[in-house]
Design a protein around this motif. Sequence first.
Motif, PDB file in Angstrom:
ATOM      1  N   GLN A  53      14.446  78.899  71.162  1.00 11.33           N
ATOM      2  CA  GLN A  53      14.111  80.264  70.734  1.00 11.33           C
ATOM      3  C   GLN A  53      15.190  80.719  69.754  1.00 11.33           C
ATOM      4  O   GLN A  53      16.356  80.837  70.122  1.00 11.33           O
ATOM      5  N   SER A  81       7.912  95.946  71.634  1.00 10.69           N
ATOM      6  CA  SER A  81       7.609  97.340  71.320  1.00 10.69           C
ATOM      7  C   SER A  81       7.525  98.129  72.613  1.00 10.69           C
ATOM      8  O   SER A  81       7.175  97.591  73.660  1.00 10.69           O
ATOM      9  N   THR A 127      11.310  91.956  75.339  1.00 12.05           N
ATOM     10  CA  THR A 127      11.773  93.135  76.105  1.00 12.05           C
ATOM     11  C   THR A 127      13.232  93.497  75.845  1.00 12.05           C
ATOM     12  O   THR A 127      13.784  94.340  76.547  1.00 12.05           O
ATOM     13  N   HIS A 139      20.799  80.944  76.907  1.00  8.99           N
ATOM     14  CA  HIS A 139      20.674  82.036  75.935  1.00  8.99           C
ATOM     15  C   HIS A 139      21.396  81.755  74.602  1.00  8.99           C
ATOM     16  O   HIS A 139      20.879  82.046  73.536  1.00  8.99           O
TER      17      HIS A 139
HETATM   18  P1  NAP Z   1      11.132  92.667  66.854  1.00 11.32           P
HETATM   19  O1  NAP Z   1      10.076  92.375  67.837  1.00 11.32           O
HETATM   20  O2  NAP Z   1      11.248  91.832  65.643  1.00 11.32           O
HETATM   21  O3  NAP Z   1      11.039  94.196  66.383  1.00 11.32           O
HETATM   22  C1  NAP Z   1      11.043  95.252  67.301  1.00 11.32           C
HETATM   23  C2  NAP Z   1      11.126  96.560  66.510  1.00 11.32           C
HETATM   24  O4  NAP Z   1       9.971  96.715  65.708  1.00 11.32           O
HETATM   25  C3  NAP Z   1      11.203  97.764  67.405  1.00 11.32           C
HETATM   26  O5  NAP Z   1      12.016  98.709  66.766  1.00 11.32           O
HETATM   27  C4  NAP Z   1       9.772  98.248  67.471  1.00 11.32           C
HETATM   28  O6  NAP Z   1       9.722  99.648  67.653  1.00 11.32           O
HETATM   29  C5  NAP Z   1       9.251  97.883  66.104  1.00 11.32           C
HETATM   30  N1  NAP Z   1       7.845  97.530  66.121  1.00 11.32           N
HETATM   31  C6  NAP Z   1       7.224  96.644  66.945  1.00 11.32           C
HETATM   32  N2  NAP Z   1       5.927  96.547  66.651  1.00 11.32           N
HETATM   33  C7  NAP Z   1       5.708  97.390  65.626  1.00 11.32           C
HETATM   34  C8  NAP Z   1       4.549  97.737  64.907  1.00 11.32           C
HETATM   35  N3  NAP Z   1       3.367  97.181  65.142  1.00 11.32           N
HETATM   36  N4  NAP Z   1       4.676  98.659  63.906  1.00 11.32           N
HETATM   37  C9  NAP Z   1       5.863  99.226  63.642  1.00 11.32           C
HETATM   38  N5  NAP Z   1       7.004  98.938  64.292  1.00 11.32           N
HETATM   39  C10 NAP Z   1       6.918  98.021  65.292  1.00 11.32           C
HETATM   40  O7  NAP Z   1      12.584  92.705  67.489  1.00 11.32           O
HETATM   41  P2  NAP Z   1      13.464  92.194  68.671  1.00 11.32           P
HETATM   42  O8  NAP Z   1      13.294  93.015  69.888  1.00 11.32           O
HETATM   43  O9  NAP Z   1      14.789  92.059  68.050  1.00 11.32           O
HETATM   44  O10 NAP Z   1      12.949  90.712  68.996  1.00 11.32           O
HETATM   45  C11 NAP Z   1      11.833  90.462  69.800  1.00 11.32           C
HETATM   46  C12 NAP Z   1      12.187  89.778  71.097  1.00 11.32           C
HETATM   47  O11 NAP Z   1      12.833  88.528  70.865  1.00 11.32           O
HETATM   48  C13 NAP Z   1      13.209  90.530  71.957  1.00 11.32           C
HETATM   49  O12 NAP Z   1      12.661  91.678  72.564  1.00 11.32           O
HETATM   50  C14 NAP Z   1      13.628  89.452  72.897  1.00 11.32           C
HETATM   51  O13 NAP Z   1      12.655  89.265  73.910  1.00 11.32           O
HETATM   52  C15 NAP Z   1      13.709  88.255  71.956  1.00 11.32           C
HETATM   53  N6  NAP Z   1      15.092  88.066  71.433  1.00 11.32           N
HETATM   54  C16 NAP Z   1      15.777  86.961  71.831  1.00 11.32           C
HETATM   55  C17 NAP Z   1      17.050  86.738  71.365  1.00 11.32           C
HETATM   56  C18 NAP Z   1      17.788  85.504  71.810  1.00 11.32           C
HETATM   57  O14 NAP Z   1      18.984  85.378  71.512  1.00 11.32           O
HETATM   58  N7  NAP Z   1      17.149  84.602  72.506  1.00 11.32           N
HETATM   59  C19 NAP Z   1      17.673  87.635  70.485  1.00 11.32           C
HETATM   60  C20 NAP Z   1      16.946  88.740  70.083  1.00 11.32           C
HETATM   61  C21 NAP Z   1      15.657  88.940  70.543  1.00 11.32           C
HETATM   62  P3  NAP Z   1       8.895 100.322  68.877  1.00 11.32           P
HETATM   63  O15 NAP Z   1       9.429  99.720  70.140  1.00 11.32           O
HETATM   64  O16 NAP Z   1       9.231 101.761  68.720  1.00 11.32           O
HETATM   65  O17 NAP Z   1       7.458 100.004  68.643  1.00 11.32           O
END
Ligand code: NAP
Length: 279
Positions: free
Chosen positions: A166, A236, A19, A107
């Motif tokens: 994570q 997403s 999210t 975190h």
């Molecule tokens: P991600 O899930 O790798 O990528 C998200 C991006 O990809 C968004 O722009 C999304 O666009 C797009 N997307 C998702 N599914 C898709 C699909 N099937 N086809 C095409 N495009 C798609 O990125 P993230 O948000 O960086 O990482 C995921 C999660 O990891 C975060 O939300 C968070 O919960 C966690 N996180 C944790 C840390 C930490 O330090 N612990 C750091 C970063 C992230 P749309 O929304 O427009 O679909």
Amino acid sequence: MEDFMLSNGVSIPKIGFGTWQIPEGAEAKNAVVYALQNGYRHIDTAKIYENEKSVGEGILASGVSREEIFLTTKVWNSDRGYHETMAAFDKSLERLQTDFIDLYLIHWPANAAQYDNWKTLNAETWRAMEDLYTSGRVRAIGVCNFLIHHLEALKETAKINPMVNQIEYHPGHLQSEVVDYCKDNAILVEAWSPIGSGKILNNELLKEIAGRYNASVAQLCIKFCLQTGTLPLPKSVTPANISSNLDTDHFHISDEDMQRIAQMGEAGFSGLNPDTVDF
Ligand code: NAP
């Protein structure tokens, strides 16, 4: 698809709903409702995402009972320390409108570049995590973005080992050393940015391989995580993507293709190094 099992015996649904960067308000609430109503049972948020309130509202509005949902949140860097972590936890519970958290994570590690007393800071934060766990308010505890030396330092005072680390993990950025260390120490690796925050969606190798499995590149990346024993957290806000990201049972990546993906060059790295970040 079966759940992963944490070292304390708690099971955790294999794909979590990320999210980060979903703004507080209708967008976050609706995304969570849609995800839960379409099969997700695992939600990943954090205090710093500033959407815990909407995530909590989404859980309530989804009609899925809280007990069926695996909910993760995280203590932010400005709340490091024993009492600060305890207070931050209470506030997260309030915003999420729940009385327990399934997985509470640190975190980011305090690092040596910023703090001479980084070991103590992490140890004190961890002591609070342990107390939250033993008091039963959290079902599992862990860390994010800890490299091997951060984990080794934590071990010096920890009574309970982290159950999860994570970290950034996706084709093009595999952090093999820390992943191997976690596997050897019964720490489940969760993959943040499993699709490289969208930056690897146009990678030619991934497109070619995905095409052969009738899968999207996002599905290929998610499946790659699962087949390497890491738990992906795709984010997403687009209903079709939310649904398809959970739907990876129709294909299996061959050993040869797994190797080609593992050996592709660096791609999609966020640039965030836990030893040098200044936040
Ligand atoms: P991600 O899930 O790798 O990528 C998200 C991006 O990809 C968004 O722009 C999304 O666009 C797009 N997307 C998702 N599914 C898709 C699909 N099937 N086809 C095409 N495009 C798609 O990125 P993230 O948000 O960086 O990482 C995921 C999660 O990891 C975060 O939300 C968070 O919960 C966690 N996180 C944790 C840390 C930490 O330090 N612990 C750091 C970063 C992230 P749309 O929304 O427009 O679909």
